[in-house]
Design a protein around this motif. Structure first.
Motif, PDB file in Angstrom:
ATOM      1  N   TYR A   1     -41.587  35.222 -65.120  1.00  0.00           N
ATOM      2  CA  TYR A   1     -42.036  36.383 -64.641  1.00  0.00           C
ATOM      3  C   TYR A   1     -42.021  36.349 -62.894  1.00  0.00           C
ATOM      4  O   TYR A   1     -41.819  37.508 -62.715  1.00  0.00           O
ATOM      5  N   PHE A   2     -42.425  35.180 -62.487  1.00  0.00           N
ATOM      6  CA  PHE A   2     -42.288  35.150 -61.043  1.00  0.00           C
ATOM      7  C   PHE A   2     -40.928  35.379 -60.377  1.00  0.00           C
ATOM      8  O   PHE A   2     -40.817  35.957 -59.513  1.00  0.00           O
ATOM      9  N   PHE A   3     -39.963  34.878 -61.095  1.00  0.00           N
ATOM     10  CA  PHE A   3     -38.354  35.144 -60.648  1.00  0.00           C
ATOM     11  C   PHE A   3     -38.127  36.814 -60.554  1.00  0.00           C
ATOM     12  O   PHE A   3     -37.648  37.343 -59.810  1.00  0.00           O
ATOM     13  N   SER A   4     -38.680  37.437 -61.877  1.00  0.00           N
ATOM     14  CA  SER A   4     -38.566  38.696 -61.769  1.00  0.00           C
ATOM     15  C   SER A   4     -39.355  39.499 -60.582  1.00  0.00           C
ATOM     16  O   SER A   4     -38.866  40.659 -60.304  1.00  0.00           O
ATOM     17  N   MET A   5     -40.232  39.101 -60.282  1.00  0.00           N
ATOM     18  CA  MET A   5     -40.958  39.575 -59.206  1.00  0.00           C
ATOM     19  C   MET A   5     -40.191  39.179 -57.621  1.00  0.00           C
ATOM     20  O   MET A   5     -40.215  40.256 -57.041  1.00  0.00           O
ATOM     21  N   ASN A   6     -40.241  37.882 -57.448  1.00  0.00           N
ATOM     22  CA  ASN A   6     -39.598  37.611 -56.127  1.00  0.00           C
ATOM     23  C   ASN A   6     -39.104  36.295 -56.372  1.00  0.00           C
ATOM     24  O   ASN A   6     -39.800  35.446 -56.309  1.00  0.00           O
ATOM     25  N   VAL A   7     -37.701  36.262 -56.245  1.00  0.00           N
ATOM     26  CA  VAL A   7     -36.963  35.011 -56.250  1.00  0.00           C
ATOM     27  C   VAL A   7     -37.397  34.149 -55.250  1.00  0.00           C
ATOM     28  O   VAL A   7     -37.661  32.676 -55.442  1.00  0.00           O
ATOM     29  N   ARG A   8     -37.252  34.327 -53.928  1.00  0.00           N
ATOM     30  CA  ARG A   8     -37.548  33.555 -53.027  1.00  0.00           C
ATOM     31  C   ARG A   8     -38.994  32.824 -52.938  1.00  0.00           C
ATOM     32  O   ARG A   8     -38.947  31.632 -52.719  1.00  0.00           O
ATOM     33  N   MET A   9     -39.833  33.614 -53.242  1.00  0.00           N
ATOM     34  CA  MET A   9     -41.412  33.128 -53.350  1.00  0.00           C
ATOM     35  C   MET A   9     -41.278  31.799 -54.338  1.00  0.00           C
ATOM     36  O   MET A   9     -41.931  31.212 -54.232  1.00  0.00           O
ATOM     37  N   THR A  10     -40.684  32.500 -55.437  1.00  0.00           N
ATOM     38  CA  THR A  10     -40.633  31.559 -56.594  1.00  0.00           C
ATOM     39  C   THR A  10     -40.008  30.139 -56.177  1.00  0.00           C
ATOM     40  O   THR A  10     -40.586  29.134 -56.508  1.00  0.00           O
ATOM     41  N   LEU A  11     -39.052  30.126 -55.278  1.00  0.00           N
ATOM     42  CA  LEU A  11     -38.276  29.022 -54.863  1.00  0.00           C
ATOM     43  C   LEU A  11     -39.192  28.269 -54.263  1.00  0.00           C
ATOM     44  O   LEU A  11     -39.216  26.987 -54.165  1.00  0.00           O
ATOM     45  N   TRP A  12     -39.876  28.904 -53.069  1.00  0.00           N
ATOM     46  CA  TRP A  12     -40.783  28.161 -52.514  1.00  0.00           C
ATOM     47  C   TRP A  12     -41.931  27.303 -53.118  1.00  0.00           C
ATOM     48  O   TRP A  12     -42.080  26.104 -52.684  1.00  0.00           O
ATOM     49  N   LEU A  13     -42.360  27.936 -54.105  1.00  0.00           N
ATOM     50  CA  LEU A  13     -43.120  27.490 -54.953  1.00  0.00           C
ATOM     51  C   LEU A  13     -42.682  25.930 -55.740  1.00  0.00           C
ATOM     52  O   LEU A  13     -43.278  25.140 -55.924  1.00  0.00           O
ATOM     53  N   MET A  14     -41.525  26.393 -56.165  1.00  0.00           N
ATOM     54  CA  MET A  14     -40.900  25.272 -56.766  1.00  0.00           C
ATOM     55  C   MET A  14     -40.436  24.091 -56.257  1.00  0.00           C
ATOM     56  O   MET A  14     -40.003  23.050 -56.725  1.00  0.00           O
ATOM     57  N   ALA A  15     -40.500  24.092 -54.652  1.00  0.00           N
ATOM     58  CA  ALA A  15     -40.067  23.137 -53.803  1.00  0.00           C
ATOM     59  C   ALA A  15     -40.995  21.934 -54.055  1.00  0.00           C
ATOM     60  O   ALA A  15     -40.325  20.730 -53.935  1.00  0.00           O
ATOM     61  N   ILE A  16     -42.084  22.094 -54.589  1.00  0.00           N
ATOM     62  CA  ILE A  16     -42.886  20.948 -54.814  1.00  0.00           C
ATOM     63  C   ILE A  16     -42.419  20.058 -56.050  1.00  0.00           C
ATOM     64  O   ILE A  16     -42.769  18.853 -56.190  1.00  0.00           O
ATOM     65  N   ALA A  17     -41.886  20.746 -56.829  1.00  0.00           N
ATOM     66  CA  ALA A  17     -41.286  20.160 -58.126  1.00  0.00           C
ATOM     67  C   ALA A  17     -40.772  18.560 -58.187  1.00  0.00           C
ATOM     68  O   ALA A  17     -41.239  17.879 -58.931  1.00  0.00           O
ATOM     69  N   PRO A  18     -39.778  18.714 -57.436  1.00  0.00           N
ATOM     70  CA  PRO A  18     -38.982  17.625 -57.206  1.00  0.00           C
ATOM     71  C   PRO A  18     -40.089  16.289 -56.717  1.00  0.00           C
ATOM     72  O   PRO A  18     -39.560  15.260 -57.525  1.00  0.00           O
ATOM     73  N   PHE A  19     -40.860  16.542 -55.838  1.00  0.00           N
ATOM     74  CA  PHE A  19     -41.696  15.494 -55.580  1.00  0.00           C
ATOM     75  C   PHE A  19     -42.618  14.860 -56.826  1.00  0.00           C
ATOM     76  O   PHE A  19     -42.606  13.673 -57.032  1.00  0.00           O
ATOM     77  N   ILE A  20     -42.928  15.820 -57.550  1.00  0.00           N
ATOM     78  CA  ILE A  20     -43.667  15.456 -58.826  1.00  0.00           C
ATOM     79  C   ILE A  20     -43.116  14.862 -59.441  1.00  0.00           C
ATOM     80  O   ILE A  20     -43.515  13.827 -60.091  1.00  0.00           O
ATOM     81  N   LEU A  21     -41.712  15.161 -59.809  1.00  0.00           N
ATOM     82  CA  LEU A  21     -40.768  14.666 -60.721  1.00  0.00           C
ATOM     83  C   LEU A  21     -40.515  12.893 -60.319  1.00  0.00           C
ATOM     84  O   LEU A  21     -40.413  12.222 -61.132  1.00  0.00           O
ATOM     85  N   ILE A  22     -40.182  12.920 -58.757  1.00  0.00           N
ATOM     86  CA  ILE A  22     -40.139  11.636 -58.629  1.00  0.00           C
ATOM     87  C   ILE A  22     -41.382  10.723 -58.769  1.00  0.00           C
ATOM     88  O   ILE A  22     -41.303   9.565 -59.312  1.00  0.00           O
ATOM     89  N   ILE A  23     -42.580  11.272 -58.523  1.00  0.00           N
ATOM     90  CA  ILE A  23     -43.905  10.331 -58.580  1.00  0.00           C
ATOM     91  C   ILE A  23     -43.839   9.976 -60.199  1.00  0.00           C
ATOM     92  O   ILE A  23     -44.113   8.777 -60.679  1.00  0.00           O
ATOM     93  N   ILE A  24     -43.525  10.959 -61.005  1.00  0.00           N
ATOM     94  CA  ILE A  24     -43.784  10.776 -62.441  1.00  0.00           C
ATOM     95  C   ILE A  24     -42.762   9.531 -62.964  1.00  0.00           C
ATOM     96  O   ILE A  24     -42.951   8.816 -63.774  1.00  0.00           O
ATOM     97  N   ARG A  25     -41.553   9.996 -62.190  1.00  0.00           N
ATOM     98  CA  ARG A  25     -40.436   8.607 -62.556  1.00  0.00           C
ATOM     99  C   ARG A  25     -40.957   7.270 -62.366  1.00  0.00           C
ATOM    100  O   ARG A  25     -40.889   6.314 -62.959  1.00  0.00           O
ATOM    101  N   VAL A  26     -41.418   7.385 -61.073  1.00  0.00           N
ATOM    102  CA  VAL A  26     -41.909   6.003 -60.534  1.00  0.00           C
ATOM    103  C   VAL A  26     -43.061   5.370 -61.381  1.00  0.00           C
ATOM    104  O   VAL A  26     -43.188   4.283 -61.753  1.00  0.00           O
ATOM    105  N   PHE A  27     -43.993   6.306 -61.717  1.00  0.00           N
ATOM    106  CA  PHE A  27     -45.206   6.042 -62.848  1.00  0.00           C
ATOM    107  C   PHE A  27     -44.424   5.466 -63.981  1.00  0.00           C
ATOM    108  O   PHE A  27     -45.145   4.646 -64.533  1.00  0.00           O
ATOM    109  N   ARG A  28     -43.798   6.135 -64.539  1.00  0.00           N
ATOM    110  CA  ARG A  28     -42.821   5.834 -65.930  1.00  0.00           C
ATOM    111  C   ARG A  28     -42.613   4.320 -65.725  1.00  0.00           C
ATOM    112  O   ARG A  28     -42.944   3.294 -66.792  1.00  0.00           O
TER     113      ARG A  28
END
Ligand code: DGT
Ligand code: MG
Length: 593
Positions: A165-192
Motif C-alpha cells: 500500500y505504501f509503495f503504491s502511494m510513494n516509493v521514496r517515502m516508504t524507503l525512508w521509513l524502511m531505513a530503520i529495518a536493518p537496525f532492528i534486524l541487527i539488534i534481533i540477530r545479536v539478541f538471538r
C-alpha cells in the motif's frame, strides 16, 4: 555443549509430524492473512464514511440523499468486523487442533522410542530428564505451532500488505521509513545469539529440578529413613531458585534489548514527520497520502516490535525441539538382525556360553572374561560368587540386554543375536534382582507377561512361588491393588510375586536373580520343590547364595572377578575344596549355631 545433528531440520521435523493436518494448517495460515487484511480494510471504509458523510464538503447533502450508500458502508464495516471475529475464532481453533495433534503424535512416538530402548539408554538418561522431554519440551513445541508461527505470519502479512500500500502511494517515502529495518534486524540477530544459550541452559535447569523432584518422590522412604527431609527440601529449594533465577535472567536479556527495538520502532513516526513533512511542502506528497502513512505506520512498526518476542519464543522452541529430536531419532543398538531367523515356536531351552567376555561401554575393565559353560534343556544351573563378580551381567546376556564383547551366547545352538528379539525374550522368564511391581492388582502383576492367562493359572503360579497363602490373607486377595513399586508388601512377598510373574509366561528358560534372598529357608525349600515339579519343561539359571538352593542344581558355577573359578556338581565342588567348599563349611556352621 555438544551439538547434535539430526537428519531433518527442526522445521522439517515439525512439518513431518504435521502429516494429515498440513492442509488444515495451511488453511489456518491463510486465515491469519485474511483477518489481518480485514483489519486493514476497516480504515478504508471509515475514511470513506468520514469523507463522504461527516467531514466532506457535501456531507450533509450526501447523508440526506445517499442514505443507502451510507448504510451500506456502515453495514460493510459491521459485517467485516463480525466476519473477522469469526475468522479469528475458527483460526485459533484450527491452530489449536493442529498443534494438539502434533503433540499427540510426537508424544506417542517418543514414548515408543523410549520403550524400545536398550539398557544402555536407561543408564544414560535420568527419568526426570525424560519426563521433561515428554512434558515441558513438548509444550514448547505446541506453542511454536499454535502461537509463534501465527505471530510470524501475522507480522509478515501485516507488514507486506502495508508495504504494498505504501509503495503504491510513494516509493521514496516508504524507503525512508524502511531505513530503520536493518537496525532492528541487527539488534534481533545479536539478541538471538545472546538468548539462544540461555534457553538451552534454562531447559537443563528445568530437567535438573524435575529429576530432583522425581528421585525424591520415588525414593522418599530412603529420605525418611535417614531423616534427610530438611536437607532434601533445601537442595530442592536451591534448584528451584536456580531455575527461577535463570528464567529471570533469560527475560532480562530480552529487557536489555527491548528499549533499542522500541526506540527504533518509535523513530518511524519521527522520520515520517521530518521527511514526510518536507515532501508535503515540496508537493511530492498529498495531504491524504500523509494521513494514510500516518494512520497505518503502526502496521509497520508493530511487527518489528513483535520480531524480538517471536525470536525469544523461537529460541525456546529450538532448545526444546533439540531435546525431543534427540529421542525421536534415537535408535536402540540391540535390534533384530536384518536376516534374523523366524522361530515362533517354543524353544527347547539349551543354553551355551562360548568364550564370552563382556565390558560395559562406559566401564574400564571387562566384567566377564572367557566364560564357557552349557546348560541342557530342563537342567538347573546355579551361579554363585561374591557381590559384584558379574553374575547379573552374565544372565543379562541371555535375553540380549547387552551384547558380549567377544564370544557367543547360544540358545538351542543358535547365537542369540540371530533371533528376533521378541521371539527370544518371549521364551525367557526373568525375575530381576531389584523387584519392580506395577501399581496394579496382584492378579494383574502376575499376568503381566501374558494378560490372557486364566484366573486358575494365576492361582497355580502363585502356589508354585509360595505366594498363594499370603495373597489369600490380603484384604481383597488377588484383586488387592499394590502401590507403586509394590508398596504394602514385604521384600520376600514382592520376590514371590515376581517369581510367579516369571513363571506365568511358561518360559523355556527361567532366570532367577537372587529371587529368594529375602525369603525364609523353609519357604525357599518349598519353592525349590515346586520348581522341580513345574508342568512345563524349562531350563533354570538360578543366582543364589544359599547352599540349600545350589546343592540340588545339575551344575554350579562359581564366578570370581568375572571368570569361572569353579564349575561342577555339589559333590564335585566339595571335593575340589575351593571357594564353594569354604562356603559350605561357613553356611553349615551358621546352621549349627
Ligand atoms: P551382586 O548382585 O551384588 O551379587 O553382584 P553381581 O555379581 O550381580 O554383579 P553385576 O554383574 O551386577 O556387576 C558386575 C560389575 O559390573 C560390578 O563391578 C559393577 C559393574 N556394573 C554393573 N552394572 C553396570 C553398568 O551398567 N555400567 C557399568 N559401567 N558397570 C556396571
Ligand atoms: Mg547381581
Amino acid at each position: 555443549m555438544e551439538k547434535k545433528t539430526f537428519p531433518r531440520t527442526r522445521i522439517q521435523w515439525l512439518w513431518d509430524n504435521m502429516k494429515g493436518k498440513r492442509f488444515l494448517f495451511i488453511v489456518a495460515l491463510f486465515g491469519t492473512v485474511l483477518y489481518n487484511a480485514f483489519q486493514l480494510t476497516i480504515p478504508f471504509f471509515s475514511q470513506k464514511v468520514v469523507d463522504e458523510f461527516i467531514a466532506g464538503e457535501n456531507a450533509a447533502a450526501n447523508l440526506a440523499n445517499n442514505r443507502d450508500r451510507f448504510l451500506m458502508l456502515i453495514g460493510m464495516m459491521v459485517g467485516i468486523t463480525v466476519l473477522r471475529a469469526l475468522v479469528v475464532y475458527a483460526d485459533c481453533m484450527a491452530y489449536e487442533h493442529v498443534s494438539q495433534s502434533v503433540l499427540y503424535k510426537v508424544r506417542n512416538i517418543l514414548f515408543h522410542k523410549i520403550e524400545y530402548q536398550d539398557m544402555r539408554f536407561y543408564n544414560e538418561y535420568r527419568t526426570g530428564d525424560l519426563m521433561t522431554r515428554v512434558t515441558g519440551d513438548l509444550d514448547a513445541i505446541r506453542h511454536m505451532v499454535a502461537w509463534v508461527v501465527r505471530m510470524i505470519i501475522e507480522a509478515f502479512s501485516l507488514m507486506t500488505a502495508t508495504l504494498v500500500y505504501f509503495f503504491s502511494m510513494n516509493v521514496r517515502m516508504t524507503l525512508w521509513l524502511m531505513a530503520i529495518a536493518p537496525f532492528i534486524l541487527i539488534i534481533i540477530r545479536v539478541f538471538r545469539i545472546k538468548v539462544g544459550p540461555m534457553h538451552a541452559l534454562l531447559r537443563e535447569k528445568l530437567a535438573g529440578m524435575n529429576t530432583s523432584a522425581q528421585e525424591n518422590i520415588s525414593g522418599n522412604r530412603v529420605v525418611k529413613a535417614f531423616a534427610r527431609e530438611d536437607y532434601e527440601i533445601k537442595k530442592f529449594d536451591e534448584s528451584n531458585r536456580d531455575y527461577s533465577e535463570t528464567n529471570q535472567k533469560t527475560q532480562m536479556v530480552w529487557l536489555k534489548f527491548y528499549p533499542y527495538i522500541e526506540s527504533c520502532a518509535n523513530l518511524m513516526p519521527v522520520v515520517l514527520m521530518v521527511v514526510g513533512g518536507t515532501y508535503l511542502i515540496r508537493g511530492e506528497l498529498t495531504m491524504g497520502q500523509y494521513v494514510a502513512f500516518s494512520g497505518l505506520i503502526w502496521a509497520l512498526a508493530n511487527p518489528m516490535r513483535m520480531l524480538g518476542n517471536i525470536m525469544n519464543e523461537f529460541q525456546r522452541f529450538s532448545a526444546a525441539s533439540a531435546k525431543d529430536m534427540e529421542i525421536y531419532y534415537s535408535e536402540p543398538v540391540i535390534v533384530d538382525a536384518p536376516d534374523a531367523i523366524d522361530k515362533p515356536d517354543r524353544l527347547k531351552g539349551e543354553i551355551e556360553f562360548k568364550n564370552v567376555s563382556f565390558k560395559f561401554e562406559d566401564g574400564k575393565y571387562p566384567v566377564l572374561k572367557n566364560i564357557s559353560f552349557k546348560a541342557e534343556p530342563g537342567q538347573t544351573v546355579a551361579i554363585m560368587g561374591e557381590t559384584g563378580c558379574g553374575k547379573t551381567s552374565l544372565i543379562h546376556l541371555i535375553p540380549r540386554f547387552y551384547e558380549p564383547t567377544s564370544g557367543e551366547v547360544l540358545v538351542d545352538g543358535i547365537n542369540v543375536n540371530r533371533y528376533k528379539l521378541r521371539q527370544l525374550r518371549k521364551n525367557i522368564g526373568l525375575a530381576t534382582q531389584d523387584v519392580l511391581l506395577y501399581s496394579d492388582t496382584i492378579d494383574g502383576n502376575i499376568a503381566f507377561g501374558d494378560s490372557h492367562i486364566s484366573k486358575e493359572e494365576v492361582l497355580k503360579f502363585a502356589r508354585y512361588s509360595q505366594a498363594s497363602e499370603f495373597i489369600a490373607k490380603m484384604p481383597e486377595g488377588y484383586d488387592t491393588i499394590i502401590g507403586e513399586r509394590g508398596v504394602g508388601l514385604s521384600g520376600g512377598q514382592k520376590q514371590r510375586i515376581s517369581l510367579a510373574r516369571a513363571l506365568a509366561v511358561r518360559p523355556s528358560i527361567l532366570i532367577l536373580d537372587d529371587t529368594t534372598s529375602a525369603v525364609d529357608m523353609e519357604t525357599e525349600k518349598q519353592i525349590q520343590n515346586s520348581l522341580r515339579k513345574l508342568d512345563f519343561n524349562c531350563t533354570k539359571i538360578i543366582i543364589a547364595q544359599r547352599i540349600s538352593t545350589t546343592k540340588v542344581a545339575d551344575k554350579i558355577i562359581v564366578l570370581k572377578d568375572g571368570v569361572i573359578a569353579e564349575q561342577g556338581t555339589h559333590q564335585e565342588l566339595i571335593a575340589q575344596k575351593g571357594y564353594y567348599y569354604e562356603l559350605v563349611k561357613l553356611q553349615a556352621g551358621e546352621e549349627v549355631v
